[in-house]
Design an enzyme around this catalytic site. Structure first.
Site, PDB file in Angstrom:
ATOM      1  N   LYS A   1       0.823  -1.216   0.000  1.00  0.00           N
ATOM      2  CA  LYS A   1       0.000   0.000   0.000  1.00  0.00           C
ATOM      3  C   LYS A   1       0.857   1.266   0.000  1.00  0.00           C
ATOM      4  O   LYS A   1       0.589   2.200  -0.743  1.00  0.00           O
ATOM      5  CB  LYS A   1      -0.930   0.030   1.231  1.00  0.00           C
ATOM      6  CG  LYS A   1      -1.894  -1.128   1.327  1.00  0.00           C
ATOM      7  CD  LYS A   1      -2.913  -0.917   2.442  1.00  0.00           C
ATOM      8  CE  LYS A   1      -2.307  -0.893   3.839  1.00  0.00           C
ATOM      9  NZ  LYS A   1      -1.756  -2.183   4.288  1.00  0.00           N
TER      10      LYS A   1
ATOM     11  N   ARG B   1      -9.180   1.098   9.790  1.00  0.00           N
ATOM     12  CA  ARG B   1      -8.796  -0.291  10.033  1.00  0.00           C
ATOM     13  C   ARG B   1      -9.867  -1.027  10.835  1.00  0.00           C
ATOM     14  O   ARG B   1      -9.709  -2.212  11.113  1.00  0.00           O
ATOM     15  CB  ARG B   1      -7.489  -0.319  10.837  1.00  0.00           C
ATOM     16  CG  ARG B   1      -6.240  -0.610  10.031  1.00  0.00           C
ATOM     17  CD  ARG B   1      -5.057  -0.570  10.988  1.00  0.00           C
ATOM     18  NE  ARG B   1      -3.896  -1.280  10.542  1.00  0.00           N
ATOM     19  CZ  ARG B   1      -2.895  -0.725   9.879  1.00  0.00           C
ATOM     20  NH1 ARG B   1      -2.948   0.532   9.527  1.00  0.00           N
ATOM     21  NH2 ARG B   1      -1.840  -1.451   9.557  1.00  0.00           N
TER      22      ARG B   1
ATOM     23  N   ARG C   1      11.570  -6.994   4.839  1.00  0.00           N
ATOM     24  CA  ARG C   1      11.432  -5.570   4.521  1.00  0.00           C
ATOM     25  C   ARG C   1      12.482  -4.712   5.231  1.00  0.00           C
ATOM     26  O   ARG C   1      12.757  -4.896   6.411  1.00  0.00           O
ATOM     27  CB  ARG C   1      10.027  -5.097   4.932  1.00  0.00           C
ATOM     28  CG  ARG C   1       9.797  -3.605   4.739  1.00  0.00           C
ATOM     29  CD  ARG C   1       8.350  -3.259   4.666  1.00  0.00           C
ATOM     30  NE  ARG C   1       7.668  -3.355   5.950  1.00  0.00           N
ATOM     31  CZ  ARG C   1       6.370  -3.064   6.105  1.00  0.00           C
ATOM     32  NH1 ARG C   1       5.641  -2.701   5.072  1.00  0.00           N
ATOM     33  NH2 ARG C   1       5.809  -3.171   7.286  1.00  0.00           N
TER      34      ARG C   1
ATOM     35  N   ARG D   1      11.916  -2.464  10.681  1.00  0.00           N
ATOM     36  CA  ARG D   1      10.913  -2.011  11.639  1.00  0.00           C
ATOM     37  C   ARG D   1      10.794  -3.022  12.770  1.00  0.00           C
ATOM     38  O   ARG D   1      10.806  -4.220  12.539  1.00  0.00           O
ATOM     39  CB  ARG D   1       9.561  -1.856  10.941  1.00  0.00           C
ATOM     40  CG  ARG D   1       9.281  -0.430  10.504  1.00  0.00           C
ATOM     41  CD  ARG D   1       8.084  -0.334   9.614  1.00  0.00           C
ATOM     42  NE  ARG D   1       6.871  -0.918  10.171  1.00  0.00           N
ATOM     43  CZ  ARG D   1       5.680  -0.881   9.564  1.00  0.00           C
ATOM     44  NH1 ARG D   1       5.564  -0.288   8.386  1.00  0.00           N
ATOM     45  NH2 ARG D   1       4.622  -1.414  10.123  1.00  0.00           N
TER      46      ARG D   1
ATOM     47  N   ARG E   1      -0.246  -9.092  13.617  1.00  0.00           N
ATOM     48  CA  ARG E   1      -0.806  -8.081  12.718  1.00  0.00           C
ATOM     49  C   ARG E   1      -1.733  -8.714  11.682  1.00  0.00           C
ATOM     50  O   ARG E   1      -2.767  -8.150  11.331  1.00  0.00           O
ATOM     51  CB  ARG E   1       0.322  -7.295  12.039  1.00  0.00           C
ATOM     52  CG  ARG E   1       0.957  -6.256  12.989  1.00  0.00           C
ATOM     53  CD  ARG E   1       2.353  -5.860  12.585  1.00  0.00           C
ATOM     54  NE  ARG E   1       2.426  -5.255  11.275  1.00  0.00           N
ATOM     55  CZ  ARG E   1       3.530  -5.242  10.523  1.00  0.00           C
ATOM     56  NH1 ARG E   1       4.628  -5.814  10.943  1.00  0.00           N
ATOM     57  NH2 ARG E   1       3.512  -4.647   9.361  1.00  0.00           N
TER      58      ARG E   1
HETATM   59  P1  ADP Z   1       1.354  -2.203   8.088  1.00  0.00           P
HETATM   60  O1  ADP Z   1       2.604  -2.554   7.407  1.00  0.00           O
HETATM   61  O2  ADP Z   1       0.953  -3.205   9.139  1.00  0.00           O
HETATM   62  O3  ADP Z   1       0.241  -1.819   7.158  1.00  0.00           O
HETATM   63  P2  ADP Z   1       1.355   0.490   9.246  1.00  0.00           P
HETATM   64  O4  ADP Z   1       2.619   1.237   9.102  1.00  0.00           O
HETATM   65  O5  ADP Z   1       0.179   0.888   8.433  1.00  0.00           O
HETATM   66  O6  ADP Z   1       1.739  -1.024   9.001  1.00  0.00           O
HETATM   67  O7  ADP Z   1       0.872   0.472  10.783  1.00  0.00           O
HETATM   68  C1  ADP Z   1       1.738   0.069  11.826  1.00  0.00           C
HETATM   69  C2  ADP Z   1       0.979  -0.013  13.146  1.00  0.00           C
HETATM   70  O8  ADP Z   1       0.392   1.260  13.485  1.00  0.00           O
HETATM   71  C3  ADP Z   1      -0.209  -0.975  13.162  1.00  0.00           C
HETATM   72  O9  ADP Z   1       0.195  -2.319  13.404  1.00  0.00           O
HETATM   73  C4  ADP Z   1      -1.044  -0.393  14.320  1.00  0.00           C
HETATM   74  O10 ADP Z   1      -0.502  -0.740  15.575  1.00  0.00           O
HETATM   75  C5  ADP Z   1      -0.854   1.109  14.149  1.00  0.00           C
HETATM   76  N1  ADP Z   1      -1.938   1.702  13.305  1.00  0.00           N
HETATM   77  C6  ADP Z   1      -1.789   2.280  12.081  1.00  0.00           C
HETATM   78  N2  ADP Z   1      -2.963   2.704  11.595  1.00  0.00           N
HETATM   79  C7  ADP Z   1      -3.912   2.375  12.520  1.00  0.00           C
HETATM   80  C8  ADP Z   1      -5.325   2.503  12.601  1.00  0.00           C
HETATM   81  N3  ADP Z   1      -6.042   3.063  11.608  1.00  0.00           N
HETATM   82  N4  ADP Z   1      -5.965   2.057  13.717  1.00  0.00           N
HETATM   83  C9  ADP Z   1      -5.268   1.505  14.720  1.00  0.00           C
HETATM   84  N5  ADP Z   1      -3.942   1.323  14.705  1.00  0.00           N
HETATM   85  C10 ADP Z   1      -3.246   1.747  13.625  1.00  0.00           C
END
Ligand code: ADP
Ligand code: ZN
Length: 207
Positions: free
Chosen positions: A13, A88, A122, A153, A164
């Site tokens: 994404k 989410r 990654r 990360r 996740r």
């Molecule tokens: P991913 O690679 O899992 O898509 P992101 O960088 O989008 O990772 O998100 C990393 C973390 O940030 C998630 O695992 C969650 O803990 C938190 N997070 C991000 N966006 C949201 C959201 N909309 N609602 C709740 N937690 C979120």
């Protein structure tokens, strides 16, 4: 145009969002990036979010809804936005509909088996935030794009990734039906060459 990118962690994404935003001149709003920067800076939001992000759980809805609602009120969102990582949960999606409903929602689909190796391999650049897979790097410490330092990360460890993915299936995947019911969902195969995925997204957007 107001867009949401849906899809599991590791679907690509972020990579796709950067390209689409450049093309459409809309801001790329990644809630994961916003939270990681809040955590690094020790802001009140960062303090609330830290434990959830590090364990791979979801940060409480109220924290995210406030953060996104504030961000969408910025002048740069006047012509639209691309949300990456939000909503989410169904509750977040309902809140977004109240604040500024998306025109289209792109679901980038990739099977779980592929996601695990994408995420464990990654690497992220500290300077330009681009991401790479170790298998494609000659040097896994240096960014091939800008020379910045690459890191892994903290939540890209196998245990946290499993968490996740479980959270995605139980909390976020229901949004596919939610947006499908509203007629705004478009599905794209995320298991293809990055350029092909970009083209498929542009086609889905009618661009
Ligand atoms: P991913 O690679 O899992 O898509 P992101 O960088 O989008 O990772 O998100 C990393 C973390 O940030 C998630 O695992 C969650 O803990 C938190 N997070 C991000 N966006 C949201 C959201 N909309 N609602 C709740 N937690 C979120
Ligand atoms: Zn870089």
């Amino acid at each position: 145009m107001k867009l949401v990118f849906l899809g599991p962690p590791g679907a690509g994404k972020g990579t796709q969002a950067a390209k689409i935003c450049e093309k459409l001149s809309i801001p790329h709003i990644s809630t994961g990036d916003m939270l990681r920067s809040a955590i690094a800076n020790g802001t009140p939001t960062g303090l609330k979010a830290k434990a959830f992000v590090e364990s791979g759980g979801l940060v409480p809805d109220e924290v995210l809804i406030e953060m996104v609602s504030e961000r969408l009120s910025n002048a740069d969102c006047a012509n639209g936005y691309l949300l990456d990582g939000f909503p989410r949960t169904v509750h977040q999606a309902e809140a977004l509909n109240q604040i500024s409903a998306p025109d289209l929602v792109i679901d980038v689909e990739v099977a779980d088996e592929k996601l695990l190796s994408r995420l464990t391999g990654r690497r992220v650049c500290k300077s330009c935030a681009n991401t790479f897979h170790v298998s494609k790097l000659e040097n896994d410490k240096v960014c091939p794009d800008c020379g910045g330092e690459l890191y892994q990360r903290k939540d890209d460890s196998p245990e946290t990734i499993t968490n996740r993915l479980n959270v995605y299936h139980s909390q976020t995947a229901p949004l596919i039906d939610f947006y499908s019911g509203l007629g705004t969902l478009r599905t794209v195969d995320g298991d293809a060459e990055p350029d092909k995925v970009t083209n498929a997204i542009l086609q889905a957007l009618g661009c």
